[in-house]
Enzyme design. Structure first.
Site, PDB file in Angstrom:
ATOM      1  CD  GLU A  80     -24.242  23.800  -7.778  1.00  0.00           C
ATOM      2  OE1 GLU A  80     -23.342  23.225  -8.399  1.00  0.00           O
ATOM      3  OE2 GLU A  80     -25.233  23.218  -7.319  1.00  0.00           O
ATOM      4  CB  CYS A 123     -25.331  18.360 -13.221  1.00  0.00           C
ATOM      5  SG  CYS A 123     -24.591  18.477 -14.845  1.00  0.00           S
ATOM      6  CG  ASN A 140     -17.244  17.593 -11.471  1.00  0.00           C
ATOM      7  OD1 ASN A 140     -16.758  16.702 -12.144  1.00  0.00           O
ATOM      8  ND2 ASN A 140     -16.887  18.871 -11.613  1.00  0.00           N
ATOM      9  CB  SER A 184     -13.864  22.130 -14.654  1.00  0.00           C
ATOM     10  OG  SER A 184     -13.497  21.579 -13.403  1.00  0.00           O
TER      11      SER A 184
HETATM   12  S1  SF4 Z   1     -21.088  23.395 -15.165  1.00  0.00           S
HETATM   13 FE1  SF4 Z   1     -21.116  21.322 -16.016  1.00  0.00          FE
HETATM   14  S2  SF4 Z   1     -21.125  20.020 -14.218  1.00  0.00           S
HETATM   15 FE2  SF4 Z   1     -21.725  22.053 -13.502  1.00  0.00          FE
HETATM   16  S3  SF4 Z   1     -23.955  22.012 -13.588  1.00  0.00           S
HETATM   17 FE3  SF4 Z   1     -23.232  22.841 -15.535  1.00  0.00          FE
HETATM   18  S4  SF4 Z   1     -23.160  21.084 -16.959  1.00  0.00           S
HETATM   19 FE4  SF4 Z   1     -23.252  20.303 -14.854  1.00  0.00          FE
END
Ligand code: SF4
Length: 286
Positions: free
Chosen positions: A124, A193, A223, A265
């Site tokens: 990311e 987020c 995360n 996830s």
């Molecule tokens: S994938 Fe899920 S954890 Fe990652 S930025 Fe998007 S909403 Fe947030």
């Protein structure tokens, strides 16, 4: 022994959306290539593979078929190459990540050098750096900016989406203290987020009431790793596991209350399997 699950588990909307897109694309197009893992969870990647989704490392491996961009997103050069190769595209970038990419591009276009508070090796962050253009960097310690020698006159600060608000605030405060006097403008953009933050709050609330937290999620999931950290910050022992097979009965010795949390996830089945195993071990200890 009491076993309690955090008040918030299950896929976040970004992961759910990416998964739905892939299921639909796989059903319609047959084989599809994902440019990297769709999400950082082995079970999800294995499930997609069973639908005909194969993971590729670069576009050379696409063999002319449809290509999916994972939830972590990709840099602008990747989209340009997909277009140049005329490959069908499934863009599963999470909208929160897309927004961070647009913010990075806007900062660059407005003449700011971008600093991302995050792991430079995370996909990311690599993608957002690509949108932020030349001179952008990702660091976790403000001193790393000073070590580069020249402080940019105009600096834009963003965060990897999975960072905690507390850590981001501290980073911004320290960087300001060290370098603000040498800048003409400092702009802070909140790219955290909200889904991650809500899980961090739920896990921390539970961590304050239990003797051990088991945090379930991919070992490469940023995360999930952060969830385990916030539990430890709450003063609780925390173990990060990916599957139920990693539960060690020895961890439970002397513990009365066990909490379970999960990354964004992590499939519900993985959490339920861990809950069931803990209940079983609790029964044996009676
Ligand atoms: S994938 Fe899920 S954890 Fe990652 S930025 Fe998007 S909403 Fe947030």
């Amino acid at each position: 022994m009491q076993i309690e699950k955090a008040s918030l588990t299950g896929f976040c909307f970004g992961v759910r959306r990416a998964l739905n897109m892939m299921e639909k694309a796989a059903a319609e197009k047959g084989g599809i290539a994902s440019l990297g893992d769709l999400v950082h969870n082995r079970q999800v990647v294995d499930y997609l593979e069973s639908l005909g989704v194969r993971v590729i490392c670069n576009l050379e491996e696409s063999q002319g078929g449809a290509v999916a961009i994972p939830s972590h997103g990709a840099g602008p050069e990747v989209f340009q190459e997909i277009e140049a190769r005329k490959l069908p595209l499934v863009d599963a970038t999470c909208p929160i990540v897309s927004k961070a990419q647009r913010k990075a591009r806007d900062l660059r276009q407005a003449g700011f050098q971008v600093v991302i508070f995050g792991d430079p090796d995370h996909p990311e962050v690599r993608a957002v750096l690509a949108w932020a253009g030349e001179g952008a960097l990702a660091i976790t310690e403000p001193e790393a900016l000073l070590a580069r020698g020249k402080i940019p006159r105009r600096l834009g600060i963003m965060a990897q989406t999975t960072q905690t608000p507390k850590a981001f605030s501290l980073f911004v405060a320290k960087l300001s203290e060290l370098a603000l006097a040498q800048m003409t403008e400092l702009r802070v953009v909140n790219t955290l987020c909200p889904s991650v933050h809500l899980r961090q709050q739920a896990a921390q609330e539970l961590a304050r009431r239990v003797d051990l937290m088991i945090v379930v999620g991919g070992h490469h999931s940023a995360n999930t790793r952060r969830l385990a950290e916030v539990c430890r910050e709450a003063g609780c022992e925390a173990r990060h596991i990916e599957t139920v097979a990693e539960v060690d009965a020895a961890w439970l010795h002397g513990k009365e209350r066990i909490g379970v949390a999960a990354g964004t996830s992590t499939p519900d089945q993985a959490v339920e399997a861990v809950m069931a195993r803990l209940q079983e071990l609790a029964g044996q200890s009676r």
